[in-house]
Design a protein around this motif. Structure first.
Motif, PDB file in Angstrom:
ATOM      1  N   ILE A  79      20.664   2.956  71.590  1.00 45.38           N
ATOM      2  CA  ILE A  79      20.093   1.890  72.640  1.00 45.38           C
ATOM      3  C   ILE A  79      19.967   0.833  71.407  1.00 45.38           C
ATOM      4  CG2 ILE A  79      18.028   1.543  73.791  1.00 45.38           C
ATOM      5  CD1 ILE A  79      17.650   4.363  74.167  1.00 45.38           C
ATOM      6  N   LYS A  80      20.788  -0.223  71.909  1.00 49.15           N
ATOM      7  CA  LYS A  80      20.606  -1.514  71.090  1.00 49.15           C
ATOM      8  C   LYS A  80      20.250  -2.389  72.087  1.00 49.15           C
ATOM      9  CE  LYS A  80      24.190  -0.029  67.829  1.00 49.15           C
ATOM     10  NZ  LYS A  80      25.596  -0.247  67.433  1.00 49.15           N
ATOM     11  N   LEU A  81      18.970  -2.964  71.820  1.00 51.45           N
ATOM     12  CA  LEU A  81      18.472  -4.177  72.727  1.00 51.45           C
ATOM     13  C   LEU A  81      17.943  -5.064  71.929  1.00 51.45           C
ATOM     14  CD1 LEU A  81      16.894  -1.763  75.559  1.00 51.45           C
ATOM     15  CD2 LEU A  81      19.269  -2.670  75.690  1.00 51.45           C
ATOM     16  N   SER A  99      18.993  13.117  71.889  1.00 48.78           N
ATOM     17  CA  SER A  99      20.527  12.782  71.481  1.00 48.78           C
ATOM     18  C   SER A  99      20.491  11.421  70.662  1.00 48.78           C
ATOM     19  CB  SER A  99      21.829  13.102  72.332  1.00 48.78           C
ATOM     20  OG  SER A  99      21.928  14.380  72.902  1.00 48.78           O
ATOM     21  N   VAL A 100      19.533  10.599  70.985  1.00 47.90           N
ATOM     22  CA  VAL A 100      19.530   8.975  70.477  1.00 47.90           C
ATOM     23  C   VAL A 100      19.396   9.221  69.163  1.00 47.90           C
ATOM     24  CG1 VAL A 100      18.044   7.251  70.316  1.00 47.90           C
ATOM     25  CG2 VAL A 100      18.879   8.175  72.469  1.00 47.90           C
ATOM     26  N   THR A 101      20.354   8.563  68.347  1.00 50.60           N
ATOM     27  CA  THR A 101      20.204   8.550  66.921  1.00 50.60           C
ATOM     28  C   THR A 101      19.900   7.107  66.165  1.00 50.60           C
ATOM     29  OG1 THR A 101      22.497   8.414  66.611  1.00 50.60           O
ATOM     30  CG2 THR A 101      21.657  10.595  66.474  1.00 50.60           C
ATOM     31  N   TYR A 102      20.299   6.119  67.171  1.00 49.44           N
ATOM     32  CA  TYR A 102      20.020   4.766  66.836  1.00 49.44           C
ATOM     33  C   TYR A 102      19.185   3.997  68.031  1.00 49.44           C
ATOM     34  CZ  TYR A 102      21.359   0.253  64.893  1.00 49.44           C
ATOM     35  OH  TYR A 102      21.314  -1.136  64.303  1.00 49.44           O
ATOM     36  N   PHE A 103      18.192   3.523  67.644  1.00 54.16           N
ATOM     37  CA  PHE A 103      17.115   2.843  68.374  1.00 54.16           C
ATOM     38  C   PHE A 103      16.554   1.614  68.021  1.00 54.16           C
ATOM     39  CE2 PHE A 103      13.238   2.218  70.801  1.00 54.16           C
ATOM     40  CZ  PHE A 103      13.379   2.807  71.881  1.00 54.16           C
ATOM     41  N   ASP A 104      17.047   0.589  68.548  1.00 54.33           N
ATOM     42  CA  ASP A 104      16.839  -0.870  68.229  1.00 54.33           C
ATOM     43  C   ASP A 104      16.281  -1.594  69.339  1.00 54.33           C
ATOM     44  OD1 ASP A 104      16.557  -3.074  66.751  1.00 54.33           O
ATOM     45  OD2 ASP A 104      18.873  -3.486  66.280  1.00 54.33           O
ATOM     46  N   PRO A 120      13.126  12.049  69.108  1.00 54.95           N
ATOM     47  CA  PRO A 120      12.902  12.904  67.986  1.00 54.95           C
ATOM     48  C   PRO A 120      14.058  13.025  66.725  1.00 54.95           C
ATOM     49  CG  PRO A 120      13.178  14.169  69.858  1.00 54.95           C
ATOM     50  CD  PRO A 120      13.358  12.746  70.425  1.00 54.95           C
ATOM     51  N   ASN A 121      15.200  12.739  67.273  1.00 56.10           N
ATOM     52  CA  ASN A 121      16.507  12.920  66.489  1.00 56.10           C
ATOM     53  C   ASN A 121      16.904  11.661  65.856  1.00 56.10           C
ATOM     54  OD1 ASN A 121      16.215  15.740  66.401  1.00 56.10           O
ATOM     55  ND2 ASN A 121      17.145  15.581  68.396  1.00 56.10           N
ATOM     56  N   THR A 122      16.264  10.543  66.051  1.00 55.27           N
ATOM     57  CA  THR A 122      16.525   9.033  65.534  1.00 55.27           C
ATOM     58  C   THR A 122      16.968   9.102  63.878  1.00 55.27           C
ATOM     59  OG1 THR A 122      15.327   8.194  67.254  1.00 55.27           O
ATOM     60  CG2 THR A 122      16.138   6.891  65.510  1.00 55.27           C
ATOM     61  N   VAL A 123      17.997   8.740  63.522  1.00 55.24           N
ATOM     62  CA  VAL A 123      18.167   8.286  62.195  1.00 55.24           C
ATOM     63  C   VAL A 123      17.946   6.977  61.897  1.00 55.24           C
ATOM     64  CG1 VAL A 123      20.233   8.155  60.774  1.00 55.24           C
ATOM     65  CG2 VAL A 123      20.260   9.908  62.358  1.00 55.24           C
ATOM     66  N   ASN A 124      18.246   5.949  62.888  1.00 53.28           N
ATOM     67  CA  ASN A 124      17.917   4.508  62.256  1.00 53.28           C
ATOM     68  C   ASN A 124      16.717   3.993  63.466  1.00 53.28           C
ATOM     69  OD1 ASN A 124      18.094   1.474  62.804  1.00 53.28           O
ATOM     70  ND2 ASN A 124      19.636   1.776  61.253  1.00 53.28           N
ATOM     71  N   LEU A 125      15.541   3.556  63.193  1.00 49.27           N
ATOM     72  CA  LEU A 125      14.740   3.151  64.183  1.00 49.27           C
ATOM     73  C   LEU A 125      14.302   1.728  63.909  1.00 49.27           C
ATOM     74  CD1 LEU A 125      12.888   3.752  66.381  1.00 49.27           C
ATOM     75  CD2 LEU A 125      11.083   4.857  64.614  1.00 49.27           C
ATOM     76  N   ASP A 126      14.543   0.815  64.656  1.00 50.71           N
ATOM     77  CA  ASP A 126      13.845  -0.522  64.536  1.00 50.71           C
ATOM     78  C   ASP A 126      13.309  -1.243  65.296  1.00 50.71           C
ATOM     79  OD1 ASP A 126      13.918  -3.186  63.560  1.00 50.71           O
ATOM     80  OD2 ASP A 126      15.905  -3.622  63.213  1.00 50.71           O
ATOM     81  N   LEU A 127      11.734  -1.223  65.189  1.00 50.93           N
ATOM     82  CA  LEU A 127      11.177  -1.874  66.035  1.00 50.93           C
ATOM     83  C   LEU A 127      10.355  -3.261  65.678  1.00 50.93           C
ATOM     84  CD1 LEU A 127       8.710   1.357  67.007  1.00 50.93           C
ATOM     85  CD2 LEU A 127      10.991   0.519  68.259  1.00 50.93           C
ATOM     86  N   MET A 143      10.111  12.979  62.587  1.00 50.52           N
ATOM     87  CA  MET A 143      11.538  12.798  62.840  1.00 50.52           C
ATOM     88  C   MET A 143      12.074  12.902  61.567  1.00 50.52           C
ATOM     89  SD  MET A 143      10.433   9.180  64.993  1.00 50.52           S
ATOM     90  CE  MET A 143      12.075   8.623  65.200  1.00 50.52           C
ATOM     91  N   THR A 144      12.335  14.119  61.407  1.00 55.00           N
ATOM     92  CA  THR A 144      13.157  14.615  59.941  1.00 55.00           C
ATOM     93  C   THR A 144      14.841  14.062  59.535  1.00 55.00           C
ATOM     94  OG1 THR A 144      13.917  16.643  61.032  1.00 55.00           O
ATOM     95  CG2 THR A 144      11.646  16.917  60.210  1.00 55.00           C
ATOM     96  N   LYS A 145      15.103  13.652  60.730  1.00 51.55           N
ATOM     97  CA  LYS A 145      16.495  12.925  60.393  1.00 51.55           C
ATOM     98  C   LYS A 145      16.625  11.460  59.924  1.00 51.55           C
ATOM     99  CE  LYS A 145      18.858  16.538  63.130  1.00 51.55           C
ATOM    100  NZ  LYS A 145      19.597  16.652  64.452  1.00 51.55           N
ATOM    101  N   LEU A 146      15.402  10.899  60.094  1.00 53.74           N
ATOM    102  CA  LEU A 146      15.059   9.480  60.094  1.00 53.74           C
ATOM    103  C   LEU A 146      15.622   8.910  58.610  1.00 53.74           C
ATOM    104  CD1 LEU A 146      13.918   7.120  61.688  1.00 53.74           C
ATOM    105  CD2 LEU A 146      11.723   7.557  60.601  1.00 53.74           C
ATOM    106  N   GLN A 147      16.395   7.867  58.509  1.00 50.59           N
ATOM    107  CA  GLN A 147      16.895   7.320  57.322  1.00 50.59           C
ATOM    108  C   GLN A 147      16.460   5.775  57.152  1.00 50.59           C
ATOM    109  OE1 GLN A 147      21.003   7.848  56.514  1.00 50.59           O
ATOM    110  NE2 GLN A 147      21.170  10.029  57.354  1.00 50.59           N
ATOM    111  N   TYR A 148      16.268   5.236  58.264  1.00 49.09           N
ATOM    112  CA  TYR A 148      15.931   3.809  58.370  1.00 49.09           C
ATOM    113  C   TYR A 148      14.812   3.499  59.237  1.00 49.09           C
ATOM    114  CZ  TYR A 148      16.387  -1.259  58.940  1.00 49.09           C
ATOM    115  OH  TYR A 148      16.159  -2.568  59.130  1.00 49.09           O
TER     116      TYR A 148
END
Length: 700
Positions: A79-81, A99-104, A120-127, A143-148
């Motif tokens: 989700i890129k908004l 299934s969302v891994t990228y949320f911006d 819950p499975n986001t790798v990249n979270l930008d708020l 969110m154990t897969k979070l990298q960013y």
């Protein structure tokens, strides 16, 4: 013939086109949970026209190429908004986007709190670069897969919870340009992959010590209220910015660096005179410390109150029951070196402690241990299982030392049976000591207390606070339990302060289900069964992940001898006298706890209008009215809950809180009803969808 060939080709062409359309439909139909979450999100964003393709009901985000949505098969994955001028909030169903891994959604005009539940499975979270307020949500801790993680340039405030233990894959975290206060949580030390960390322009206090062992290459802590010294290990990183803080100006202790506050002015060598003065001063301090230490030894309890006062300003560090249990057993192993080795996951036989003396743990009296080992009392153990008892005999002297001689500053609670004190040991171990009012034992047999210890020490369930030990000395009767730093459900719901975080709806359902399983275990698994007689929110403790642990069980014999019933508002109508309590009375009390979770109200509140003072009388007539139910829900949830889930939750309450005990369901049916609620609501409660506690394999 020509007509036949033409028809043949037309039919083949039609089949190919039809197959292509069918294939497209099959592959583009988006998962219903994803569609529902995006529908709610669209509505919460004030239904902006710039989000082309988005709908408030139904639709096919993957097949119809909604703005900013990327998919894999039928699942939304990105989700890129960013930078679309969006307003409003993000809704309450983001946890459905599994299934969302990228949320911006950065660089918008979003406001209100960050949603309690996130993909819950986001790798990249930008708020970042929005107007989000409130605290950093606890759901990020799962969110154990979070990298960013980027939350910079918002209006986030309050203190950070100690919740970062599981984020071991996090590489970049940016919390800069907010109003976050307090010390850095100890769980930051678990961020073993963190290389970029920006904290500038906040209100953080304390030291940077917790960051010392992290593999940081880029650290910015400018413009905060940090004190002390920057650790030596951080001085050599590639990019370090530390200006605008209150660094100490004196000579740094060994292992620290004082260069942080000297940057810009260069480092100067120390003169021989300065070194000599420091040596002399150090010797003087050492002598004073030795004198002070010798004086302190004569009165070991004198520093407990000071320590207690200081602890109120420390960073909050939850301690799970399992961690404490393992720590306790490890300490026991160390102290009893001459005894045979103990399995840390197995029971501790009380006979072991009759073979060796210990400063910390005292062997029980002979008549006491006899009753423990008779194995003739209530047991939740399956036939053939080891029947040894885990409870450890604590000496009265050690408990007096650990509680500062039961100082008022160590009092953490008081109930109908006695007071509860916090006991802290030099190795960091913390326990809760429940004193039993001796007047309650009048007219009882001397071995009654040992029977109770025997009975409750055999109770082992993930949602029950286990007995760690006991003390039966010099007329004192005490029970020792694990200590839960998160406190009780009552505290979370009714004793809020500036740093409290409201429980999310999913967490409330998880607490209800875990507590129901605990009561089901006591009622229907243990033989003979337990009637709790004291189910209330203050007896539901919360571990470091906010899972419930029921306490104060197995004391029904004491409650039977008292004239006191439960707290006002928890009593079932039939319980005019303590002997009237039955399992169905426990079910009623559990229903009241569920009402607390639903409404956020106390069972009885004299500050409210008379018609609303008794929670059950006010709430139960409205449980099946949709409009009234919506107004009853705890305002702290701020509307972030699934209406259908709340309705089903209310239905279960109505069954439990019925006036006639014969119409209330057994706890096993309550558990099943809550499990069905979870399944129908597609909640992500990890292991909470297990069929029931009867299917779990504990030590019973």
């Amino acid at each position: 013939m020509f007509w036949c060939r033409t028809m043949h080709h037309s039919l083949v062409g039609f089949l190919i086109v039809s197959l292509g359309i069918l294939t497209t439909l099959v592959h583009s139909k988006t998962d219903s949970d994803d569609v529902s979450a995006l529908n709610v999100m669209f509505t919460s964003l004030n239904s902006p026209s710039k989000l082309s393709g988005w709908k408030s009901r139904g639709g096919d985000p993957c097949g119809d190429s909604w703005e900013g949505i990327q998919c894999s098969g039928s699942s939304v994955t990105q989700i890129k908004l960013s930078g679309l001028g969006l307003t409003g909030s993000l809704g309450y169903q983001l946890s459905n986007l599994k299934s969302v891994t990228y949320f911006d959604v950065s660089k918008n005009n979003l406001n209100n709190d960050i949603p309690y539940q996130l993909p819950p499975n986001t790798v990249n979270l930008d708020l970042s670069n929005n107007g989000f307020t409130g605290n950093v949500p606890y759901s990020i801790s799962q969110m154990t897969k979070l990298q960013y993680l980027n939350l910079n340039h918002n209006k986030i405030n309050g203190q950070l919870s100690d919740m970062f233990q599981k984020l071991t894959k996090l590489k970049t975290m940016d919390l800069s340009h907010n109003s976050i206060s307090g010390n850095l949580p100890q769980s930051f030390s678990a961020l073993k992959s963190l290389s970029t960390f920006h904290l500038q322009d906040n209100k953080f206090t304390g030291t940077l010590d917790v960051l010392a062992a992290l593999p940081l290459k880029d650290l910015n802590v400018e413009d905060n209220e940090f004190t002390g010294w920057v650790p030596d290990s951080l001085e050599g990183i590639d990019n370090l910015e530390t200006g605008g803080n209150s660094w100490s100006s004196g000579h740094a202790p060994r292992g620290k660096s004082s260069s942080a506050h000297e940057k810009g002015g260069g480092k100067k060598g120390m003169s021989g005179l300065a070194i000599a003065l420091i040596v002399v001063a150090s010797l003087v301090v050492l002598v004073l410390l030795l004198l002070l230490f010798s004086r302190k030894r004569s009165s070991p309890s004198s520093n407990f109150l000071d320590e207690e006062k200081g602890s109120r300003h420390r960073a909050f560090t939850p301690l799970s029951s399992q961690e404490l249990s393992n720590h306790t057993i490890a300490s026991i192993k160390k102290e009893f070196k001459e005894t045979e080795s103990l399995n840390s996951s197995g029971p501790i036989d009380i006979k072991t402690f009759q073979k060796a003396a210990s400063m910390g743990y005292k062997p029980p009296p002979s008549n006491f241990s006899q009753s423990i080992n008779d194995n003739q009392f209530a047991s939740c153990l399956n036939p053939g299982r080891n029947t040894s008892v885990r409870a450890v005999a604590f000496s009265l002297t050690d408990l007096q030392t650990a509680t500062g001689n039961f100082a008022p500053g160590r009092l953490i609670g008081e109930g109908s049976l006695g007071r509860v004190y916090r006991a802290k040991y030099p190795d960091g171990k913390v326990l809760a000591v429940k004193t039993i009012d001796l007047s309650l034992l009048q007219g009882a047999k001397p071995e009654d207390f040992s029977e109770i210890v025997t009975s409750i020490s055999k109770v082992h369930h993930p949602n029950i606070a286990e007995l760690a030990g006991y003390c039966a000395e010099q007329g004192h009767s005490m029970l020792i339990y694990e200590y839960f730093r998160n406190g009780s459900l009552h505290g979370f719901l009714h004793v809020a302060d500036d740093y409290s975080k409201p429980l999310t709806w999913n967490t409330r359902v998880r607490i209800a289900l875990g507590t129901a399983r605990a009561v089901e275990y006591l009622h229907e698994v243990c033989s003979p069964s337990f009637i709790h007689k004291n189910i209330k929110s203050s007896n539901i403790l919360l571990d470091n992940e906010l899972n419930p642990c029921l306490c104060d069980y197995g004391l029904e014999n004491f409650h039977h001898r008292t004239s006191q019933n439960l707290g006002v508002g928890y009593n079932a109508p039939e319980c005019t006298k303590p002997p009237a309590y039955t399992m169905k009375s426990d079910v009623y009390s559990f229903g009241v706890v569920m009402l607390e979770l639903l409404t956020g109200r106390k069972p009885f509140d004299s500050s409210r209008p008379k018609s609303e003072q008794c929670l059950v009388r006010w709430a139960t007539p409205q449980l099946h009215d949709i409009d009234s139910l919506e107004k009853m829900v705890d305002p702290a949830l701020r509307g972030l809950y699934p209406p259908k889930s709340v309705s089903r939750f209310a239905d279960i309450i109505a069954l439990c809180a019925q006036a006639e005990p014969e119409f209330r369901p057994p706890m096993s049916e309550v558990v099943q009803a809550l499990v069905r609620l979870v399944q129908r609501s597609s909640m992500n409660l990890r292991d909470d969808i297990t069929i029931s506690s009867q299917m779990e394999d504990s030590d019973y």
